[in-house]
Design an enzyme around this catalytic site. Sequence first.
Site, short mmCIF file in Angstrom:
data_model
loop_
_atom_site.label_atom_id
_atom_site.label_comp_id
_atom_site.label_asym_id
_atom_site.label_seq_id
_atom_site.Cartn_x
_atom_site.Cartn_y
_atom_site.Cartn_z
N ASP A 46 3.91 -12.55 -5.05
CA ASP A 46 2.53 -12.08 -4.98
C ASP A 46 2.32 -10.95 -5.97
OD1 ASP A 46 -0.05 -12.08 -3.04
OD2 ASP A 46 0.40 -10.04 -3.69
N TYR A 51 -1.77 -4.86 -10.88
CA TYR A 51 -0.39 -4.33 -10.80
C TYR A 51 0.25 -4.17 -12.19
CZ TYR A 51 -0.93 -6.07 -5.96
OH TYR A 51 -1.39 -6.36 -4.70
N LYS A 76 -4.34 -12.08 -8.76
CA LYS A 76 -5.67 -11.67 -8.26
C LYS A 76 -6.52 -11.13 -9.39
CE LYS A 76 -3.06 -10.04 -4.27
NZ LYS A 76 -1.86 -9.38 -4.81
N HIS A 109 -9.70 -9.92 -5.74
CA HIS A 109 -8.86 -8.87 -5.15
C HIS A 109 -9.62 -8.05 -4.08
CE1 HIS A 109 -5.12 -6.30 -6.28
NE2 HIS A 109 -5.38 -6.19 -4.99
N LYS A 231 7.24 -5.82 0.02
CA LYS A 231 7.73 -5.33 -1.28
C LYS A 231 8.98 -4.48 -1.04
CE LYS A 231 8.18 -1.64 -4.11
NZ LYS A 231 8.67 -0.29 -3.78
N SER A 232 10.00 -4.70 -1.85
CA SER A 232 11.10 -3.74 -1.92
C SER A 232 11.68 -3.79 -3.32
CB SER A 232 12.19 -4.05 -0.89
OG SER A 232 13.21 -3.08 -1.04
N ARG A 237 17.44 -4.19 0.86
CA ARG A 237 16.26 -4.35 1.71
C ARG A 237 15.54 -5.67 1.44
NH1 ARG A 237 16.42 1.31 1.16
NH2 ARG A 237 15.03 1.44 -0.64
N ASN A 241 14.82 -8.24 4.41
CA ASN A 241 13.46 -8.75 4.70
C ASN A 241 13.41 -10.28 4.65
OD1 ASN A 241 12.73 -6.08 4.81
ND2 ASN A 241 11.75 -6.04 2.79
#
Length: 278
Positions: A46, A51, A76, A109, A231-232, A237, A241
Site C-alpha cells: 500500500d 508518500y 492513491k 486519498h 507499516k514497519s 517486526r 506482523n
Amino acid sequence: MNSIPNIAMNNGVEIPQLGFGVFQIKPEETAEAVAEALRIGYRHIDTAQMYQNEKEVGQAIAQSGIDPAEIFVTSKLNNNRQTFDDALAAFDETMTALGLEQLDLFLIHWPLPTVRDYVEAWRALERVYSEGRTRSIGLSNFQPNHVRKLLAETEVRPAVNQIELHPYLTQDELRAFDADHGIVTEAWSPIAQGLVLNDPTIGQLAQTHGRTPAQIVLRWHIQLGNVVFPKSANPQRMKENFEIFGFELSDTDMGMISALNRNERTGPDPDVFDYVPS
Ligand SMILES: NC(=O)c1ccc[n+]([C@@H]2O[C@H](COP(=O)([O-])OP(=O)(O)OC[C@H]3O[C@@H](n4cnc5c(N)ncnc54)[C@H](OP(=O)(O)O)[C@@H]3O)[C@@H](O)[C@H]2O)c1
C-alpha cells in the site's frame, strides 16, 4: 509460509487481507523495506503519491524476481490532483513511477469536501478503470455522506474505503455502512501507530495467547474482516506482523478489544481535513 486469505471485492477482484504499508518510510529506505517484506511473504503493498516512494516500491518489485501479477499494489491520488485532467495525468505518473503495466487498486486519498471536487476526480478514476489500466478503484477517508454523493452522481461503485481504524477507533457505523454498500473496509494505522500496544487489555490477551500485542490487534482486524497493511521499517517486526494466522481470538476476546473504542483519532478528521500540497 503463512497463507494469506483473499477478500473478493464487489467487481470480483481479490485483495490479500494482509499487506505492507509504506507511509513514512523514507524513499531511500523503501526499496530495501519492500524487498524484505516480499522475502517474508507479503504480496500486497500500500503506497500513495503523497508518500513519494512509489518509484522505490516499483524498483523492489522489479528486482524481486516475483511475477508482478502476484503482487497486489495500491496507490492513491494526491490531494492536489483532484481535477479530471490532473487526475488522469497523475495516474500516468504513478504508473511510470511504479513501472507497472497495470495497477490493482487506485484510491482518492482524501475527500477534501471543502476545497475540492471528488466527484470530478472519481470520473477520471472511472476512465482509467474502464481502460483496464487499474483492476479496481476505491476511496480513502470517505464518510457516509461523501460516499452517498458519489454513488448518486457516478457509475462505478467503489471497491474499498480505506479509513483510520484500530481498537481506539473501531468505526462500527462506517464499517457497517461500507458493508451495506458492498464496499470493503481497509484499516489504516491498524495498530494506531503503536499507541494501542501498551493497553493493559491487549497486554493481557497477548499473554493468554502467547503472542505479541501487535499480533493480537492485527488478528482482531483479520477476524473482523478488515484489510490491513501495518507499516514497519524493522524486519523483525515485519515478520511478527505477518505471523497472525496460526491462532484464533474467541468471541469474548474480540468483544474485549472492541470495547476499548474511545473514538480517538491519531490522524485528521476527514470532514474538515483540507490539506492540499502546493
Ligand atoms: N489512507 C490514508 O490516509 C492513510 C493514512 C495513514 C496510513 N495509511 C496506510 O496505512 C499503513 C499503516 O499505517 P501507519 O503506518 O500509519 O501505522 P501503523 O501500521 O498502525 O503503525 C506503524 C508504527 O508502528 C510501529 N510498529 C509496527 N509494527 C510493530 C510491532 N509489531 N510492534 C511494535 N511497533 C510496531 C512502526 O515502527 P517501526 O517501523 O519502527 O517498526 C511504526 O512506528 C501506512 O503505511 C499506509 O500504507 C493510509
